[in-house]
Motif scaffolding. Structure first.
Motif, PDB file in Angstrom:
ATOM      1  N   THR A   1      -5.727   4.472 -13.002  1.00 21.90           N
ATOM      2  CA  THR A   1      -6.104   4.059 -11.651  1.00 21.90           C
ATOM      3  C   THR A   1      -5.180   2.945 -11.176  1.00 21.90           C
ATOM      4  OG1 THR A   1      -8.418   4.567 -12.143  1.00 21.90           O
ATOM      5  CG2 THR A   1      -7.979   3.222 -10.190  1.00 21.90           C
ATOM      6  N   VAL A   2      -4.620   3.137  -9.975  1.00 20.08           N
ATOM      7  CA  VAL A   2      -3.766   2.122  -9.353  1.00 20.08           C
ATOM      8  C   VAL A   2      -4.541   1.536  -8.177  1.00 20.08           C
ATOM      9  CG1 VAL A   2      -1.575   1.653  -8.204  1.00 20.08           C
ATOM     10  CG2 VAL A   2      -1.674   3.342 -10.056  1.00 20.08           C
TER      11      VAL A   2
ATOM     12  N   VAL B   1       8.933  -2.148 -11.822  1.00 19.62           N
ATOM     13  CA  VAL B   1       7.706  -2.681 -12.407  1.00 19.62           C
ATOM     14  C   VAL B   1       6.620  -1.608 -12.452  1.00 19.62           C
ATOM     15  CG1 VAL B   1       5.796  -4.289 -12.004  1.00 19.62           C
ATOM     16  CG2 VAL B   1       8.155  -5.076 -11.792  1.00 19.62           C
ATOM     17  N   LEU B   2       6.423  -0.912 -11.322  1.00 21.67           N
ATOM     18  CA  LEU B   2       5.369   0.103 -11.247  1.00 21.67           C
ATOM     19  C   LEU B   2       5.659   1.261 -12.186  1.00 21.67           C
ATOM     20  CD1 LEU B   2       4.818   0.112  -7.372  1.00 21.67           C
ATOM     21  CD2 LEU B   2       3.391  -0.979  -9.121  1.00 21.67           C
ATOM     22  N   ASP B   3       6.925   1.692 -12.233  1.00 21.68           N
ATOM     23  CA  ASP B   3       7.296   2.789 -13.145  1.00 21.68           C
ATOM     24  C   ASP B   3       6.988   2.406 -14.591  1.00 21.68           C
ATOM     25  OD1 ASP B   3       8.143   4.282 -11.026  1.00 21.68           O
ATOM     26  OD2 ASP B   3      10.285   3.863 -11.313  1.00 21.68           O
ATOM     27  N   ASN B   4       7.280   1.159 -14.935  1.00 27.22           N
ATOM     28  CA  ASN B   4       7.072   0.710 -16.314  1.00 27.22           C
ATOM     29  C   ASN B   4       5.589   0.654 -16.656  1.00 27.22           C
ATOM     30  OD1 ASN B   4       6.984  -1.062 -18.717  1.00 27.22           O
ATOM     31  ND2 ASN B   4       9.175  -1.275 -18.338  1.00 27.22           N
ATOM     32  N   LEU B   5       4.784   0.047 -15.765  1.00 30.22           N
ATOM     33  CA  LEU B   5       3.357  -0.108 -16.047  1.00 30.22           C
ATOM     34  C   LEU B   5       2.630   1.230 -16.035  1.00 30.22           C
ATOM     35  CD1 LEU B   5       2.521  -3.360 -14.032  1.00 30.22           C
ATOM     36  CD2 LEU B   5       2.841  -3.134 -16.491  1.00 30.22           C
ATOM     37  N   ILE B   6       2.956   2.096 -15.071  1.00 28.05           N
ATOM     38  CA  ILE B   6       2.321   3.419 -15.022  1.00 28.05           C
ATOM     39  C   ILE B   6       2.771   4.261 -16.212  1.00 28.05           C
ATOM     40  CG2 ILE B   6       2.133   5.572 -13.711  1.00 28.05           C
ATOM     41  CD1 ILE B   6       2.371   3.872 -11.142  1.00 28.05           C
ATOM     42  N   GLY B   7       4.055   4.123 -16.562  1.00 31.12           N
ATOM     43  CA  GLY B   7       4.566   4.860 -17.719  1.00 31.12           C
ATOM     44  C   GLY B   7       3.872   4.437 -19.004  1.00 31.12           C
TER      45      GLY B   7
ATOM     46  N   ALA C   1       0.832  -1.209   0.000  1.00 32.65           N
ATOM     47  CA  ALA C   1       0.000   0.000   0.000  1.00 32.65           C
ATOM     48  C   ALA C   1       0.867   1.261   0.000  1.00 32.65           C
ATOM     49  CB  ALA C   1      -0.936  -0.019   1.209  1.00 32.65           C
ATOM     50  N   GLU C   2       1.896   1.268   0.832  1.00 30.67           N
ATOM     51  CA  GLU C   2       2.783   2.429   0.893  1.00 30.67           C
ATOM     52  C   GLU C   2       3.566   2.589  -0.404  1.00 30.67           C
ATOM     53  OE1 GLU C   2       5.323   2.223   4.276  1.00 30.67           O
ATOM     54  OE2 GLU C   2       3.670   2.038   5.724  1.00 30.67           O
ATOM     55  N   LEU C   3       4.018   1.480  -0.955  1.00 34.72           N
ATOM     56  CA  LEU C   3       4.797   1.535  -2.190  1.00 34.72           C
ATOM     57  C   LEU C   3       3.949   2.107  -3.331  1.00 34.72           C
ATOM     58  CD1 LEU C   3       7.709   0.604  -3.011  1.00 34.72           C
ATOM     59  CD2 LEU C   3       6.627  -1.408  -4.010  1.00 34.72           C
ATOM     60  N   LEU C   4       2.676   1.709  -3.380  1.00 34.64           N
ATOM     61  CA  LEU C   4       1.799   2.196  -4.436  1.00 34.64           C
ATOM     62  C   LEU C   4       1.481   3.678  -4.261  1.00 34.64           C
ATOM     63  CD1 LEU C   4      -0.721  -0.802  -4.760  1.00 34.64           C
ATOM     64  CD2 LEU C   4       1.220  -0.259  -6.233  1.00 34.64           C
ATOM     65  N   GLN C   5       1.243   4.093  -3.029  1.00 30.53           N
ATOM     66  CA  GLN C   5       0.963   5.508  -2.770  1.00 30.53           C
ATOM     67  C   GLN C   5       2.148   6.374  -3.201  1.00 30.53           C
ATOM     68  OE1 GLN C   5      -1.707   6.953  -2.054  1.00 30.53           O
ATOM     69  NE2 GLN C   5      -3.033   5.705  -0.733  1.00 30.53           N
ATOM     70  N   THR C   6       3.355   5.927  -2.879  1.00 31.12           N
ATOM     71  CA  THR C   6       4.559   6.666  -3.275  1.00 31.12           C
ATOM     72  C   THR C   6       4.675   6.743  -4.792  1.00 31.12           C
ATOM     73  OG1 THR C   6       5.691   5.957  -1.261  1.00 31.12           O
ATOM     74  CG2 THR C   6       7.065   6.754  -3.067  1.00 31.12           C
ATOM     75  N   ALA C   7       4.405   5.614  -5.475  1.00 32.92           N
ATOM     76  CA  ALA C   7       4.502   5.583  -6.931  1.00 32.92           C
ATOM     77  C   ALA C   7       3.501   6.539  -7.571  1.00 32.92           C
ATOM     78  CB  ALA C   7       4.277   4.156  -7.434  1.00 32.92           C
ATOM     79  N   VAL C   8       2.262   6.568  -7.044  1.00 27.95           N
ATOM     80  CA  VAL C   8       1.249   7.475  -7.584  1.00 27.95           C
ATOM     81  C   VAL C   8       1.673   8.932  -7.378  1.00 27.95           C
ATOM     82  CG1 VAL C   8      -1.116   8.289  -7.240  1.00 27.95           C
ATOM     83  CG2 VAL C   8      -0.646   5.829  -7.345  1.00 27.95           C
ATOM     84  N   THR C   9       2.178   9.236  -6.200  1.00 25.96           N
ATOM     85  CA  THR C   9       2.637  10.603  -5.911  1.00 25.96           C
ATOM     86  C   THR C   9       3.763  11.009  -6.853  1.00 25.96           C
ATOM     87  OG1 THR C   9       2.026  10.370  -3.584  1.00 25.96           O
ATOM     88  CG2 THR C   9       3.591  12.113  -4.139  1.00 25.96           C
ATOM     89  N   ASN C  10       4.728  10.120  -7.076  1.00 22.57           N
ATOM     90  CA  ASN C  10       5.881  10.441  -7.925  1.00 22.57           C
ATOM     91  C   ASN C  10       5.478  10.668  -9.379  1.00 22.57           C
ATOM     92  OD1 ASN C  10       7.542  10.187  -5.697  1.00 22.57           O
ATOM     93  ND2 ASN C  10       8.201   8.091  -6.187  1.00 22.57           N
ATOM     94  N   HIS C  11       4.409  10.000  -9.828  1.00 24.27           N
ATOM     95  CA  HIS C  11       4.008  10.118 -11.230  1.00 24.27           C
ATOM     96  C   HIS C  11       2.942  11.200 -11.455  1.00 24.27           C
ATOM     97  CE1 HIS C  11       5.985   6.158 -11.569  1.00 24.27           C
ATOM     98  NE2 HIS C  11       6.100   6.449 -12.853  1.00 24.27           N
TER      99      HIS C  11
ATOM    100  N   VAL D   1      -4.891   8.179  -9.980  1.00 22.59           N
ATOM    101  CA  VAL D   1      -5.486   8.051  -8.652  1.00 22.59           C
ATOM    102  C   VAL D   1      -5.156   6.685  -8.077  1.00 22.59           C
ATOM    103  CG1 VAL D   1      -7.378   9.639  -9.143  1.00 22.59           C
ATOM    104  CG2 VAL D   1      -7.638   7.190  -9.633  1.00 22.59           C
ATOM    105  N   ALA D   2      -5.176   6.621  -6.755  1.00 25.19           N
ATOM    106  CA  ALA D   2      -4.945   5.358  -6.045  1.00 25.19           C
ATOM    107  C   ALA D   2      -6.250   4.882  -5.432  1.00 25.19           C
ATOM    108  CB  ALA D   2      -3.886   5.532  -4.963  1.00 25.19           C
ATOM    109  N   ASP D   3      -6.531   3.576  -5.578  1.00 29.23           N
ATOM    110  CA  ASP D   3      -7.721   2.964  -4.976  1.00 29.23           C
ATOM    111  C   ASP D   3      -7.246   1.872  -4.027  1.00 29.23           C
ATOM    112  OD1 ASP D   3     -10.096   1.821  -4.285  1.00 29.23           O
ATOM    113  OD2 ASP D   3     -10.560   1.002  -6.265  1.00 29.23           O
TER     114      ASP D   3
END
Length: 546
Positions: A453-454, A434-440, A391-401, A413-415
């Motif tokens: 949406t993450v 992985v998250l950077d690649n998929l969100i990118g 959960a924390e890792l995803l929140q950080t990734a959403v904030t960074n992007h 947005v994060a769900d």
């Protein structure tokens, strides 16, 4: 009476099959061990005429004028056929050494005894036949287990002839198969015959087996010596039974047994051989199919090994080329930066612009090379695993992007349900990759105003992460291929950035190394959802060991 004799007779073979006697002194041996049906004696006459023969004055009767017959000192004798229905199954005689004249009462009594003996003999034969059939069926079941359970063709053939030789009490047993051309029979398995006959070839029109294959019917030669047309391959063969091996309604060979005795095989034996041949036909078909599948499997295994070796060589080539390119690119980048910094003199604005293009493209090539090298290096043994709250890792990734997304006119947005941590054992750096690649990718393929949406959901044994977009989507046939190296799904104008097709291959390699799973669901022009499922850490796994 001095003695009584009983002889059993086979009308089909016209042979006496058994003889027994009872003498006054208790002996059981018959006066004549082997009777000839064509003979002139009383027993042969009884079975041939199927009626009683009574002789009150034997010394003067033609049957007893030979030297051997006179030695028996028979004075009077009476014989009766053993009849069952219309069939003669034997003969019963009673003899006197002292003068004797058979009375009508004696003849009636003896005739009654003969009738009762015929019924008893027939019942005994039926019982013996039923017992033999039971044994035969049991033997066939055992043979079926051994033959149909074997998938090696030659083993099936050899096992069959060995079992049948013993079961049928035959001198020899053999199996012949049609040649590939179909004009010859080849001895494929044999027992009890000279080894020189193995793999021998025979023309169809020249052999009994050939006739059986051509007609698809069995042939039984009761006595080869009485058949002038029989072609001997071994003079010891007196009787021969050949049945066809049929697969898919076509005769493909023969199953043969022979004996050194005439009339060695009965009607029951023919039935038994026919059933055995049917079982062998099924076993042969299974064995042939298995050998074809085995050969195909070997071909596929070899092809797979060749593909693996080709893949390894390709990986090695890519790895080597990547390493070789990295060094000269470092020099190019260094000298370009040196020129741009004015170390070799002032540059015009136009020169500065051109050098900036060279620098950017050099960075792109360097990133591609780093991706290729990363792809080769990722495996479970290279991960720095630690407990992480997804959960924390995803929140950080959403904030960074979010900043980049806003610049491109997109929303991210994060769900994530409140109070859920989603503890997993992962390599944090690799999972961020992985998250950077998929969100990118989601941003790259999303239209202006689109939302990314993450989502995170905890399950009993896993933690699921879903990254969804409203982009161009893809068709189902591309679902699996998108995780292949260098594969790109589209080159449409909606793509904001170029790519090499390595990113998703790296993502899958990282997820696989974490014993996780990744898949995609998508509809053309409606967007895509990439789902990651990772093993969940239980509470007891989070407690540090003492």
């Amino acid at each position: 009476a001095t003695n009584s004799h009983i002889f059993l007779y086979d009308e089909e073979t016209e042979q006496f099959t058994f003889g027994s006697a009872l003498w006054q002194d208790g002996r059981r041996e018959p006066a004549v061990k082997t009777l000839r049906p064509s003979g002139k004696g009383i027993t042969a006459t009884i079975v041939n005429q199927a009626k009683p023969v009574v002789i009150n004055d034997a010394p003067n009767h033609p049957f007893y004028q030979s030297k051997t017959a006179r030695q028996w000192h028979v004075s009077a004798i009476a014989g009766f056929p053993l009849k069952y229905g219309d069939h003669v199954i034997g003969a019963f005689t009673i003899a006197f050494k002292q003068p004797h004249t058979f009375s009508q009462d004696e003849l009636l009594l003896l005739n009654l005894l003969a009738e009762q003996a015929a019924v008893a003999v027939r019942n005994a034969e039926l019982f013996a036949d039923s017992q033999r059939r039971l044994q035969d069926m049991s033997a066939l079941v055992d043979m079926a287990k051994q033959v149909t359970g074997n998938l090696k063709l030659q083993d099936v053939l050899q096992t069959t002839v060995q079992i049948l030789r013993g079961l049928m009490k035959a001198r020899a047993s053999a199996i012949t198969m049609l040649s590939d051309q179909g004009d010859e029979l080849v001895v494929k398995a044999a027992v009890g015959v000279d080894a020189a006959y193995m793999n021998a070839r025979m023309k169809l029109e020249e052999t009994i087996s050939g006739q059986v294959v051509q007609s698809s019917d069995l042939i039984y030669i009761r006595d080869t010596y009485s058949d002038p047309a029989f072609l001997f391959f071994d003079e010891r063969v007196r009787s021969l039974l050949v049945v066809p091996l049929i697969v898919r309604d076509e005769a493909i060979g023969t199953l043969t047994i022979d004996s050194d005795q005439p009339n060695a095989f009965s009607e029951s034996d023919m039935q038994l051989m026919t059933i055995a041949a049917a079982q062998v036909g099924v076993a042969l078909q299974n064995a042939r199919l298995f050998e074809k599948l085995e050969a195909r499997a070997e071909e596929l295994a070899l092809a797979y090994e060749e593909i693996k070796e080709s893949d390894r060589l390709k990986d090695e080539l890519v790895q080597n080329v990547s390493h070789e390119l990295r060094t000269p690119l470092t020099f190019v980048k260094g000298y370009v930066d040196l020129l741009m910094d004015g170390g070799q003199g002032l540059l015009t604005a136009e020169q500065q612009e051109y050098l900036q293009i060279v620098s950017d493209k050099t960075d792109e090539i360097t990133r591609i090379i780093e991706d290729i090298i990363t792809l080769q290096r990722i495996d479970a043994g290279n991960l720095a695993l630690e407990p992480v709250a997804m959960a924390e890792l995803l929140q950080t990734a959403v904030t960074n992007h979010r900043l980049v997304a806003n610049d491109r006119g997109l929303s991210i947005v994060a769900d994530i349900p409140a109070g859920t941590a989603g503890m997993v054992m992962i390599d944090k750096s690799r999972m961020n990759q992985v998250l950077d690649n998929l969100i990118g990718n989601a941003m790259k393929f999303s239209p202006n105003g689109g939302t990314i949406t993450v989502t995170m959901r905890e399950q009993e044994n896993g933690v699921g992460v879903i990254i969804s977009d409203e982009g161009i989507g893809m068709s189902k046939e591309k679902y699996k291929r998108i995780f292949e190296r260098f594969y790109q799904i589209d080159g449409s104008a909606r793509r904001r950035f170029g790519g090499t097709g390595i990113g998703l291959a790296i993502v899958k390699r990282i997820i696989d190394a974490h014993n996780g799973d990744i898949w995609v669901e998508s509809k053309v022009n409606e967007g895509s959802s990439f789902t990651i499922m990772l093993p969940k850490l239980n509470s007891d796994e989070l407690v540090p060991s003492v």
